[in-house]
Design a protein around this motif. Structure first.
Motif, PDB file in Angstrom:
ATOM      1  N   LYS A   1      -0.418-122.882 -10.240  1.00  0.00           N
ATOM      2  CA  LYS A   1       0.147-122.119 -11.345  1.00  0.00           C
ATOM      3  C   LYS A   1       1.174-122.964 -12.108  1.00  0.00           C
ATOM      4  O   LYS A   1       2.051-123.584 -11.502  1.00  0.00           O
ATOM      5  N   SER A   2       1.072-122.986 -13.427  1.00  0.00           N
ATOM      6  CA  SER A   2       1.985-123.805 -14.234  1.00  0.00           C
ATOM      7  C   SER A   2       3.378-123.188 -14.293  1.00  0.00           C
ATOM      8  O   SER A   2       3.562-121.980 -14.082  1.00  0.00           O
ATOM      9  N   GLY A   3       4.360-124.059 -14.606  1.00  0.00           N
ATOM     10  CA  GLY A   3       5.726-123.579 -14.738  1.00  0.00           C
ATOM     11  C   GLY A   3       5.892-122.585 -15.872  1.00  0.00           C
ATOM     12  O   GLY A   3       6.702-121.653 -15.775  1.00  0.00           O
ATOM     13  N   THR A   4       5.133-122.755 -16.956  1.00  0.00           N
ATOM     14  CA  THR A   4       5.235-121.801 -18.069  1.00  0.00           C
ATOM     15  C   THR A   4       4.747-120.420 -17.649  1.00  0.00           C
ATOM     16  O   THR A   4       5.345-119.400 -18.026  1.00  0.00           O
ATOM     17  N   LYS A   5       3.676-120.383 -16.866  1.00  0.00           N
ATOM     18  CA  LYS A   5       3.163-119.100 -16.370  1.00  0.00           C
ATOM     19  C   LYS A   5       4.170-118.448 -15.426  1.00  0.00           C
ATOM     20  O   LYS A   5       4.416-117.228 -15.493  1.00  0.00           O
ATOM     21  N   ILE A   6       4.781-119.259 -14.578  1.00  0.00           N
ATOM     22  CA  ILE A   6       5.786-118.731 -13.649  1.00  0.00           C
ATOM     23  C   ILE A   6       6.970-118.177 -14.424  1.00  0.00           C
ATOM     24  O   ILE A   6       7.511-117.112 -14.098  1.00  0.00           O
ATOM     25  N   CYS A   7       7.385-118.901 -15.459  1.00  0.00           N
ATOM     26  CA  CYS A   7       8.508-118.447 -16.284  1.00  0.00           C
ATOM     27  C   CYS A   7       8.199-117.082 -16.886  1.00  0.00           C
ATOM     28  O   CYS A   7       9.059-116.188 -16.892  1.00  0.00           O
ATOM     29  N   GLN A   8       6.992-116.908 -17.394  1.00  0.00           N
ATOM     30  CA  GLN A   8       6.597-115.617 -17.968  1.00  0.00           C
ATOM     31  C   GLN A   8       6.656-114.499 -16.933  1.00  0.00           C
ATOM     32  O   GLN A   8       7.126-113.389 -17.212  1.00  0.00           O
ATOM     33  N   GLU A   9       6.185-114.804 -15.715  1.00  0.00           N
ATOM     34  CA  GLU A   9       6.200-113.799 -14.655  1.00  0.00           C
ATOM     35  C   GLU A   9       7.634-113.438 -14.256  1.00  0.00           C
ATOM     36  O   GLU A   9       7.950-112.256 -14.025  1.00  0.00           O
ATOM     37  N   ILE A  10       8.484-114.462 -14.178  1.00  0.00           N
ATOM     38  CA  ILE A  10       9.887-114.198 -13.829  1.00  0.00           C
ATOM     39  C   ILE A  10      10.535-113.320 -14.887  1.00  0.00           C
ATOM     40  O   ILE A  10      11.240-112.345 -14.574  1.00  0.00           O
ATOM     41  N   ARG A  11      10.293-113.645 -16.154  1.00  0.00           N
ATOM     42  CA  ARG A  11      10.935-112.903 -17.241  1.00  0.00           C
ATOM     43  C   ARG A  11      10.482-111.444 -17.329  1.00  0.00           C
ATOM     44  O   ARG A  11      11.183-110.593 -17.879  1.00  0.00           O
TER      45      ARG A  11
ATOM     46  N   VAL B   1      10.783-126.610 -27.369  1.00  0.00           N
ATOM     47  CA  VAL B   1      10.979-125.351 -28.088  1.00  0.00           C
ATOM     48  C   VAL B   1      10.159-124.233 -27.451  1.00  0.00           C
ATOM     49  O   VAL B   1      10.634-123.104 -27.288  1.00  0.00           O
ATOM     50  N   GLY B   2       8.922-124.566 -27.043  1.00  0.00           N
ATOM     51  CA  GLY B   2       8.080-123.563 -26.401  1.00  0.00           C
ATOM     52  C   GLY B   2       8.682-123.040 -25.121  1.00  0.00           C
ATOM     53  O   GLY B   2       8.640-121.832 -24.841  1.00  0.00           O
ATOM     54  N   GLY B   3       9.262-123.942 -24.333  1.00  0.00           N
ATOM     55  CA  GLY B   3       9.909-123.522 -23.088  1.00  0.00           C
ATOM     56  C   GLY B   3      11.074-122.594 -23.338  1.00  0.00           C
ATOM     57  O   GLY B   3      11.251-121.585 -22.632  1.00  0.00           O
ATOM     58  N   LEU B   4      11.876-122.885 -24.352  1.00  0.00           N
ATOM     59  CA  LEU B   4      13.018-122.028 -24.671  1.00  0.00           C
ATOM     60  C   LEU B   4      12.561-120.673 -25.203  1.00  0.00           C
ATOM     61  O   LEU B   4      13.170-119.649 -24.900  1.00  0.00           O
ATOM     62  N   LEU B   5      11.481-120.679 -25.973  1.00  0.00           N
ATOM     63  CA  LEU B   5      10.965-119.418 -26.500  1.00  0.00           C
ATOM     64  C   LEU B   5      10.383-118.528 -25.404  1.00  0.00           C
ATOM     65  O   LEU B   5      10.336-117.303 -25.547  1.00  0.00           O
ATOM     66  N   LEU B   6       9.946-119.147 -24.315  1.00  0.00           N
ATOM     67  CA  LEU B   6       9.434-118.363 -23.186  1.00  0.00           C
ATOM     68  C   LEU B   6      10.552-117.648 -22.436  1.00  0.00           C
ATOM     69  O   LEU B   6      10.299-116.766 -21.622  1.00  0.00           O
ATOM     70  N   GLY B   7      11.790-118.065 -22.697  1.00  0.00           N
ATOM     71  CA  GLY B   7      12.918-117.409 -22.040  1.00  0.00           C
ATOM     72  C   GLY B   7      13.748-118.322 -21.172  1.00  0.00           C
ATOM     73  O   GLY B   7      14.677-117.862 -20.497  1.00  0.00           O
ATOM     74  N   ALA B   8      13.438-119.635 -21.185  1.00  0.00           N
ATOM     75  CA  ALA B   8      14.256-120.577 -20.403  1.00  0.00           C
ATOM     76  C   ALA B   8      15.617-120.728 -21.062  1.00  0.00           C
ATOM     77  O   ALA B   8      15.764-120.601 -22.279  1.00  0.00           O
ATOM     78  N   ASP B   9      16.624-121.022 -20.249  1.00  0.00           N
ATOM     79  CA  ASP B   9      17.983-121.199 -20.759  1.00  0.00           C
ATOM     80  C   ASP B   9      18.268-122.640 -21.167  1.00  0.00           C
ATOM     81  O   ASP B   9      19.188-122.893 -21.942  1.00  0.00           O
TER      82      ASP B   9
END
Length: 237
Positions: free
Chosen positions: A60-70, A90-98
């Protein structure tokens, strides 16, 4: 300080090792995960203060994990990835990363960013904590630590050291050090600074601090990171 726990999710053992050393020096506990398959379980089981996520993880990719966490939690997330294009950041920050840090990275910088995020979000670290290589200063208590070992300093020694660490690589005049540490009403000899620096050098060296206080003839002193100096020397070879 309240207990702070950072969950590091990266498939590289070297990343876990380097970050854990710096985090532990800053009083931060770490939990390691090498893929994202059980991140949500770890978040349920432990009181996680912040998550560090690699994007290119096995399975599972980190972006997918980030979405699940959020979807379930507002725990702070810092992406740590070799994908350094602007669109990726920018995409990572838009996913909800700090925050988003690209590899190769400086463990000291990542530690500073983590502390900054925690100050903004959960206030689990003192506002005035100062980190420089393996040296941590706590001005509110005049406490200094090297690799989790307390460094015995007098108040004057502590604040001269902080004066230098606040401006790494910058030459600080003796007069400025006197004004900041002794006060503007002090009219004594500038040799008081030299005496303090001499004692600091001995204590830092004995404690294994990865820093050097350098003399600049006719001006004053500056503090440098031995780690950065070693990396620069290696690059020149």
């Amino acid at each position: 300080m309240e207990k702070t726990t950072v969950l590091i999710c990266d498939d590289s053992p070297a990343v876990h090792e380097s970050l854990s050393i710096y985090f532990n020096n800053a009083g931060i506990q770490t939990i390691s995960a090498y893929d994202g398959s059980y991140i949500m379980e770890l978040l349920k089981k432990h009181d996680i203060s912040l998550v560090i996520l690699d994007i290119m993880l096995p399975g599972k990719s980190g972006t997918k994990i980030c979405q699940e966490i959020r979807q379930k939690s507002d725990v702070p997330i810092l992406f740590l990835s070799a994908k350094g294009d602007e669109d990726d950041r920018v995409g990572g920050l838009l996913l909800g990363a700090d925050d988003y840090v690209t590899k190769p990275f400086s463990p000291r910088e990542v530690t500073a960013r983590v502390l900054s995020i925690l100050k903004r979000t959960r206030q689990k670290v003192p506002e005035d904590t100062v980190i420089f290589t393996n040296l941590i200063l706590y001005p509110s208590s005049c406490k200094a630590v090297i690799d989790n070992t307390p460094l015995s300093l007098t108040p004057k020694e502590f604040f001269v050291l902080k004066c230098l660490v606040d401006r790494p690589g910058v030459v600080i005049s003796r007069d400025l050090i006197l004004d900041e540490v002794w006060g503007s009403n002090y009219f004594g000899d500038t040799r008081a600074v030299d005496t303090i620096v001499k004692r600091l050098r001995a204590k830092l060296d004995a404690g294994g601090a990865q820093v050097t206080i350098q003399s600049v003839y006719g001006v004053g002193y500056k503090i440098e990171s031995d780690i950065i100096n070693e990396e620069t020397t290696e690059q020149k070879k």
